[in-house]
Design a protein around this motif. Structure first.
Motif, short mmCIF file in Angstrom:
data_model
loop_
_atom_site.label_atom_id
_atom_site.label_comp_id
_atom_site.label_asym_id
_atom_site.label_seq_id
_atom_site.Cartn_x
_atom_site.Cartn_y
_atom_site.Cartn_z
N VAL A 68 16.84 55.83 -63.15
CA VAL A 68 16.17 57.04 -62.68
C VAL A 68 17.22 57.92 -62.02
O VAL A 68 18.09 57.43 -61.29
CB VAL A 68 15.06 56.71 -61.66
CG1 VAL A 68 14.40 57.98 -61.15
CG2 VAL A 68 14.03 55.78 -62.25
N LYS A 69 17.15 59.22 -62.26
CA LYS A 69 18.06 60.17 -61.61
C LYS A 69 17.82 60.22 -60.11
O LYS A 69 16.67 60.23 -59.66
CB LYS A 69 17.89 61.59 -62.16
CG LYS A 69 18.46 61.79 -63.54
CD LYS A 69 19.92 62.10 -63.48
CE LYS A 69 20.39 62.51 -64.87
NZ LYS A 69 21.78 62.19 -65.07
N HIS A 70 18.91 60.25 -59.37
CA HIS A 70 18.85 60.40 -57.92
C HIS A 70 19.59 61.67 -57.55
O HIS A 70 20.72 61.88 -58.00
CB HIS A 70 19.49 59.18 -57.24
CG HIS A 70 19.44 59.24 -55.75
ND1 HIS A 70 20.53 59.55 -54.98
CD2 HIS A 70 18.40 59.06 -54.90
CE1 HIS A 70 20.18 59.52 -53.71
NE2 HIS A 70 18.90 59.23 -53.63
N MET A 71 18.95 62.52 -56.77
CA MET A 71 19.52 63.81 -56.34
C MET A 71 19.94 64.68 -57.52
O MET A 71 20.88 65.45 -57.43
CB MET A 71 20.69 63.60 -55.38
CG MET A 71 20.24 63.00 -54.06
SD MET A 71 21.52 62.99 -52.81
CE MET A 71 21.82 64.74 -52.59
N MET A 72 19.27 64.50 -58.64
CA MET A 72 19.45 65.35 -59.83
C MET A 72 20.75 65.11 -60.59
O MET A 72 20.97 65.72 -61.62
CB MET A 72 19.36 66.85 -59.46
CG MET A 72 18.16 67.25 -58.64
SD MET A 72 16.59 67.15 -59.50
CE MET A 72 16.76 68.49 -60.65
N PHE A 73 21.65 64.22 -60.09
CA PHE A 73 22.92 64.10 -60.81
C PHE A 73 23.45 62.70 -61.03
O PHE A 73 24.40 62.55 -61.79
CB PHE A 73 24.02 64.97 -60.18
CG PHE A 73 24.17 64.85 -58.68
CD1 PHE A 73 24.46 63.66 -58.07
CD2 PHE A 73 24.02 65.98 -57.90
CE1 PHE A 73 24.60 63.57 -56.70
CE2 PHE A 73 24.17 65.91 -56.52
CZ PHE A 73 24.47 64.69 -55.92
N THR A 74 22.94 61.67 -60.38
CA THR A 74 23.40 60.31 -60.68
C THR A 74 22.21 59.43 -61.02
O THR A 74 21.08 59.71 -60.63
CB THR A 74 24.14 59.68 -59.47
OG1 THR A 74 23.27 59.68 -58.34
CG2 THR A 74 25.43 60.40 -59.16
N ASN A 75 22.48 58.38 -61.76
CA ASN A 75 21.44 57.43 -62.11
C ASN A 75 21.47 56.24 -61.15
O ASN A 75 22.55 55.75 -60.81
CB ASN A 75 21.64 56.89 -63.53
CG ASN A 75 21.22 57.89 -64.57
OD1 ASN A 75 20.11 58.41 -64.53
ND2 ASN A 75 22.10 58.18 -65.52
N VAL A 76 20.31 55.80 -60.73
CA VAL A 76 20.16 54.54 -60.00
C VAL A 76 19.52 53.56 -60.98
O VAL A 76 18.51 53.87 -61.60
CB VAL A 76 19.28 54.72 -58.75
CG1 VAL A 76 18.94 53.35 -58.15
CG2 VAL A 76 19.98 55.59 -57.73
N SER A 77 20.15 52.40 -61.12
CA SER A 77 19.64 51.36 -62.03
C SER A 77 18.93 50.28 -61.25
O SER A 77 19.23 50.02 -60.09
CB SER A 77 20.80 50.73 -62.79
OG SER A 77 21.45 51.68 -63.58
N GLY A 78 18.00 49.65 -61.91
CA GLY A 78 17.30 48.53 -61.31
C GLY A 78 16.68 47.66 -62.38
O GLY A 78 16.80 47.93 -63.58
N ASN A 79 16.05 46.58 -61.95
CA ASN A 79 15.35 45.71 -62.88
C ASN A 79 14.27 44.92 -62.16
O ASN A 79 14.17 44.96 -60.93
CB ASN A 79 16.32 44.81 -63.65
CG ASN A 79 17.09 43.89 -62.74
OD1 ASN A 79 16.52 43.15 -61.96
ND2 ASN A 79 18.40 43.94 -62.83
#
Length: 176
Positions: free
Chosen positions: A19-30
């Motif tokens: 999911v995008k965080h702050m419009m410019f980086t992706n945060v990954s999870g599972n």
């Protein structure tokens, strides 16, 4: 033809998202705790029926504060909605090794149809004689479609958390 059951090999599977965080980086999870199965007619995956469930409290992004926020009522509300589920409605061959998996995703008390692109890895025997299969699935959903609406506006415009969730799912199954 007899029905063949396939059970998830959780040690070689991953239910991931970005999911995008702050419009410019992706945060990954599972999700760390999940179960899945497939039923086929023999080894014919064109008839495959997929069933999946995951524990929303098992979400992890590598940050305890963020994970606790995701489990809260602002997002997954893991206490009220402890599971997310997926039941397939079709598995259509697009080309050799490429499929479209369609099914109903139930999350946060809402059920909606989703379509995933699937790369089917075929069948193989492991060193212990077990027949296995592998699938890679990708897709996109809008979290707001399932009532996951929390966000925070940024001073510079835009929002803290993107609406689009990219799914990246690696599944290995063992014939049982």
């Amino acid at each position: 033809m007899a029905t063949t059951k396939w059970a998830i090999d959780p040690a070689h599977s991953e239910i991931g998202f970005k999911v995008k965080h702050m419009m410019f980086t992706n945060v990954s999870g599972n999700f760390e705790k999940f179960d899945a199965s497939i039923e086929t007619e023999g080894d014919d995956f064109s008839t495959a029926k997929f069933d999946f469930s995951g524990e929303t409290s098992s979400i992890t992004t590598g940050n305890a504060d963020r994970d606790n926020h995701l489990k809260s009522a602002d997002f997954f509300d893991a206490e009220q909605f402890p599971k997310l589920t997926f039941k397939s409605t079709s598995f259509d061959k697009i080309s050799e090794g490429e499929y479209k998996l369609t099914g109903d995703l139930s999350l946060h008390g809402v059920t909606k149809q989703v379509k995933l692109d699937v790369e089917f890895g075929g069948l193989a025997k492991d060193p212990w004689g077990n027949t296995k299969t592998g699938l890679s699935a990708t897709g996109k959903i809008n979290r707001k479609d399932w009532g996951l609406n929390w966000n925070s506006a940024l001073e510079t415009g835009g929002v803290l958390v993107g609406e689009e969730v990219k799914l990246n799912i690696e599944l290995q199954f063992i014939q049982g």
